[in-house]
Design a protein around this motif. Structure first.
Motif, PDB file in Angstrom:
ATOM      1  N   GLN A   1       0.620  -1.445   0.099  1.00 38.05           N
ATOM      2  CA  GLN A   1      -0.171   0.125  -0.535  1.00 38.05           C
ATOM      3  C   GLN A   1       0.787   1.122   0.508  1.00 38.05           C
ATOM      4  O   GLN A   1       0.604   2.281  -1.154  1.00 38.05           O
ATOM      5  N   ILE A   2       2.444   0.795   0.433  1.00 39.25           N
ATOM      6  CA  ILE A   2       3.130   2.399   0.740  1.00 39.25           C
ATOM      7  C   ILE A   2       3.927   2.755  -0.622  1.00 39.25           C
ATOM      8  O   ILE A   2       3.647   3.434  -0.663  1.00 39.25           O
ATOM      9  N   GLN A   3       3.993   1.560  -1.259  1.00 36.57           N
ATOM     10  CA  GLN A   3       4.531   1.574  -2.516  1.00 36.57           C
ATOM     11  C   GLN A   3       3.467   2.014  -3.607  1.00 36.57           C
ATOM     12  O   GLN A   3       3.704   3.431  -4.596  1.00 36.57           O
ATOM     13  N   ARG A   4       2.563   1.885  -3.286  1.00 38.69           N
ATOM     14  CA  ARG A   4       1.783   2.109  -4.707  1.00 38.69           C
ATOM     15  C   ARG A   4       0.983   3.798  -3.897  1.00 38.69           C
ATOM     16  O   ARG A   4       1.278   4.633  -5.092  1.00 38.69           O
ATOM     17  N   GLN A   5       0.705   4.183  -2.755  1.00 33.64           N
ATOM     18  CA  GLN A   5       1.015   5.561  -2.585  1.00 33.64           C
ATOM     19  C   GLN A   5       1.716   6.863  -2.299  1.00 33.64           C
ATOM     20  O   GLN A   5       1.515   7.701  -3.551  1.00 33.64           O
ATOM     21  N   ARG A   6       2.357   5.716  -2.123  1.00 32.58           N
ATOM     22  CA  ARG A   6       3.282   6.733  -2.349  1.00 32.58           C
ATOM     23  C   ARG A   6       4.759   7.438  -3.029  1.00 32.58           C
ATOM     24  O   ARG A   6       6.243   7.625  -3.871  1.00 32.58           O
ATOM     25  N   LYS A   7       3.911   5.537  -4.595  1.00 34.65           N
ATOM     26  CA  LYS A   7       4.997   5.581  -5.710  1.00 34.65           C
ATOM     27  C   LYS A   7       6.718   5.310  -5.380  1.00 34.65           C
ATOM     28  O   LYS A   7       7.657   6.268  -6.279  1.00 34.65           O
TER      29      LYS A   7
ATOM     30  N   ARG B   1      10.618  -0.511  -3.963  1.00 39.40           N
ATOM     31  CA  ARG B   1       9.617  -1.925  -3.128  1.00 39.40           C
ATOM     32  C   ARG B   1      10.682  -1.883  -1.777  1.00 39.40           C
ATOM     33  O   ARG B   1      10.246  -2.174  -0.355  1.00 39.40           O
ATOM     34  N   SER B   2      12.548  -1.082  -1.495  1.00 38.09           N
ATOM     35  CA  SER B   2      12.869  -1.623   0.000  1.00 38.09           C
ATOM     36  C   SER B   2      12.720  -0.049   0.215  1.00 38.09           C
ATOM     37  O   SER B   2      12.538  -0.509   1.877  1.00 38.09           O
ATOM     38  N   LYS B   3      12.232   0.847   0.092  1.00 33.83           N
ATOM     39  CA  LYS B   3      11.793   1.860   0.995  1.00 33.83           C
ATOM     40  C   LYS B   3      10.725   1.965   1.608  1.00 33.83           C
ATOM     41  O   LYS B   3      10.228   2.072   3.284  1.00 33.83           O
ATOM     42  N   SER B   4       9.613   1.122   0.706  1.00 32.32           N
ATOM     43  CA  SER B   4       8.291   0.938   1.426  1.00 32.32           C
ATOM     44  C   SER B   4       8.247  -0.715   2.197  1.00 32.32           C
ATOM     45  O   SER B   4       7.439  -0.306   3.441  1.00 32.32           O
ATOM     46  N   LEU B   5       9.066  -1.065   2.231  1.00 29.84           N
ATOM     47  CA  LEU B   5       8.873  -2.538   3.042  1.00 29.84           C
ATOM     48  C   LEU B   5       9.955  -1.657   4.432  1.00 29.84           C
ATOM     49  O   LEU B   5       9.302  -1.727   5.888  1.00 29.84           O
TER      50      LEU B   5
END
Length: 66
Positions: free
Chosen positions: A15-21, A24-28
């Motif tokens: 969800q973070i990866q989709r919303q913040r664009k 993968r590493s940063k969102s995890l």
């Protein structure tokens, strides 16, 4: 870490990866930080989204993020 906790962590990071664009590493890493600091996150969300007069009446120990 149990498989249910891993699944919740992965869903949150997606969800973070989709919303913040972001990648993968940063969102995890962001999802892991939210997961580890769940009590602090819940406290700030309650303060942010509650009127000031109701903030003292809410017991944050009974609230959970996941």
């Amino acid at each position: 870490m149990q498989s249910q906790q891993k699944a919740k962590l992965m869903r949150l990071s997606w969800q973070i990866q989709r919303q913040r664009k972001s990648n993968r590493s940063k969102s995890l890493v962001s999802a892991w930080a939210i997961y580890l600091n769940e009590d602090i996150t819940v406290y700030h969300l309650v303060r942010k989204h509650s009127p000031e007069r109701y903030t003292a009446k809410i017991d944050t120990r009974s609230l959970t993020l996941f």
